[in-house]
Design an enzyme around this catalytic site. Structure first.
Site, short mmCIF file in Angstrom:
data_model
loop_
_atom_site.label_atom_id
_atom_site.label_comp_id
_atom_site.label_asym_id
_atom_site.label_seq_id
_atom_site.Cartn_x
_atom_site.Cartn_y
_atom_site.Cartn_z
N HIS A 241 -75.17 -2.69 51.01
CA HIS A 241 -74.42 -3.75 50.32
C HIS A 241 -75.29 -4.99 50.12
O HIS A 241 -75.50 -5.46 49.00
CB HIS A 241 -73.21 -4.15 51.16
CG HIS A 241 -72.27 -3.02 51.49
ND1 HIS A 241 -71.46 -2.44 50.55
CD2 HIS A 241 -72.00 -2.38 52.66
CE1 HIS A 241 -70.73 -1.50 51.12
NE2 HIS A 241 -71.04 -1.43 52.40
C1 BDR Z 1 -70.08 -6.37 53.78
O1 BDR Z 1 -69.41 -6.43 55.04
C2 BDR Z 1 -70.34 -6.33 56.09
O2 BDR Z 1 -69.93 -5.40 57.04
C3 BDR Z 1 -71.67 -6.00 55.47
O3 BDR Z 1 -72.71 -6.65 56.17
C4 BDR Z 1 -71.55 -6.47 54.06
O4 BDR Z 1 -71.96 -7.82 53.94
C5 BDR Z 1 -69.65 -5.12 53.05
O5 BDR Z 1 -68.28 -5.12 52.82
#
Ligand code: BDR
Ligand code: CA
Length: 316
Positions: A241
């Site tokens: 992500h």
């Molecule tokens: C986001 O949530 C976190 O768990 C990850 O680091 C990312 O920024 C994804 O939904």
């Protein structure tokens, strides 16, 4: 993309495996001038994400000034994600202890200092909840025009990942997200529409492991850890992500990007934290966010691996 000049950025996140890998890319690719690093509560408490930030920076030799961000979301209870990132917020391989100390000022004061001092406009890269970004915009409206853009990981145009409607980073602090999206500062939004396609697959883990440098040794273990959780949910790899929010700044050509006017839902029984794009222009407002929709996954992985390779070279 050919680029001579480094982009001045502030890294703000809640490491977190994918935040950590985003910072590895930012440091390793050599295309950024990293002016400051700040932590925010999200994947774990602010205490834990601050400690993790310092450990990650130590690992990758990133000694930009670091300061702890806000203690809690603007207007809601802190929520964390231990199921995804573990109790420490960055479970998996042992990391070096921090070899430098936080600045004795708040993250917001640090942003103000570096943004004032920088002759160019500064890009904010936010890979956690938007608490610090919103707090900064409220505390320093006079510096808003000194921000080039906010490249954020958060939201989803079609669906959520923490509730059916909401993505984690936005859900943790929807009021902050609303302030940011309504600020008028240009936004690059890496939502889960694209980030869930930014998979590093097990075959790629091996390519990273084979680099055999001190950073690659940790990264492949982070990927293994992160993948174990996501595998149980049917993913074919570890979703990167947060690295999308960094990579788009230097390799925009590998992404499909579409502009939308995006609204943030701050309440509601079912849709708190939703990012709602005006698909058909019904409201008639100009777009406030350039949203990442798709990417060339193979090239994304190649760029990431190139950046990790750099830690085998002298001076990284
Ligand atoms: C986001 O949530 C976190 O768990 C990850 O680091 C990312 O920024 C994804 O939904
Ligand atoms: Ca994150």
């Amino acid at each position: 993309m050919t680029q001579n000049k480094k982009i001045p950025i502030i890294l703000d996140g809640d490491p977190g495996h994918d935040d950590a890998i985003a910072w590895v890319f930012a440091q390793g690719c050599g295309l950024f001038d990293i002016l400051a690093v700040t932590s925010v509560g999200g994947n774990q408490t602010i205490e834990k994400t601050s400690y993790n930030s310092l450990r990650v920076c130590t690992l990758i030799g990133l000694h930009a000034p670091f300061a702890r961000g806000c203690y809690h979301p603007l207007n809601t209870e802190q929520m964390n994600a231990p199921t995804v990132h573990g109790e420490s917020g960055l479970d998996g391989p042992a990391l070096p202890e921090p070899d430098f100390a936080p600045e004795p000022i708040s993250g917001i004061e640090l942003w103000a200092r570096v943004i004032r001092d920088c002759p160019e406009k500064v890009t904010i890269v936010s890979t956690g909840p938007l608490t610090n970004t919103a707090a900064f915009l409220m505390a320093h409206p006079e510096l808003k025009d000194r921000i080039e853009r906010i490249s954020l990981m958060g939201g989803g145009l079609l669906f959520g990942n923490w509730t059916p409607a909401a993505e984690f980073n936005i859900l943790v602090d929807p009021e902050a997200a609303k302030i940011v999206f309504e600020s008028g500062v240009p936004i690059l939004m890496a939502g889960i529409d694209v980030t869930e396609k930014a998979l590093i697959k097990p075959a790629d883990f091996e390519r990273i492991r084979a680099l055999n440098n001190p950073v690659s040794d940790i990264v492949w273990q982070w990927l293994e850890f992160f993948y174990q959780f996501h595998k149980t949910m049917g993913y074919e790899g570890a979703p990167m992500h947060d690295p999308c929010a960094v990579m788009v700044l230097v390799h925009p050509e590998i992404f499909t990007i579409r502009d939308f006017y995006v609204q943030i839902e701050t309440c509601g029984d079912y849709c708190k934290g939703a990012t709602i794009p005006d698909w058909n222009g019904i409201l008639g407002f100009p777009p406030n966010a350039s949203c990442l929709m798709d990417l060339d996954r193979e090239t994304f992985v190649d760029y990431l691996i190139d950046a990790i390779k750099a830690f085998g070279e002298v001076g990284k």
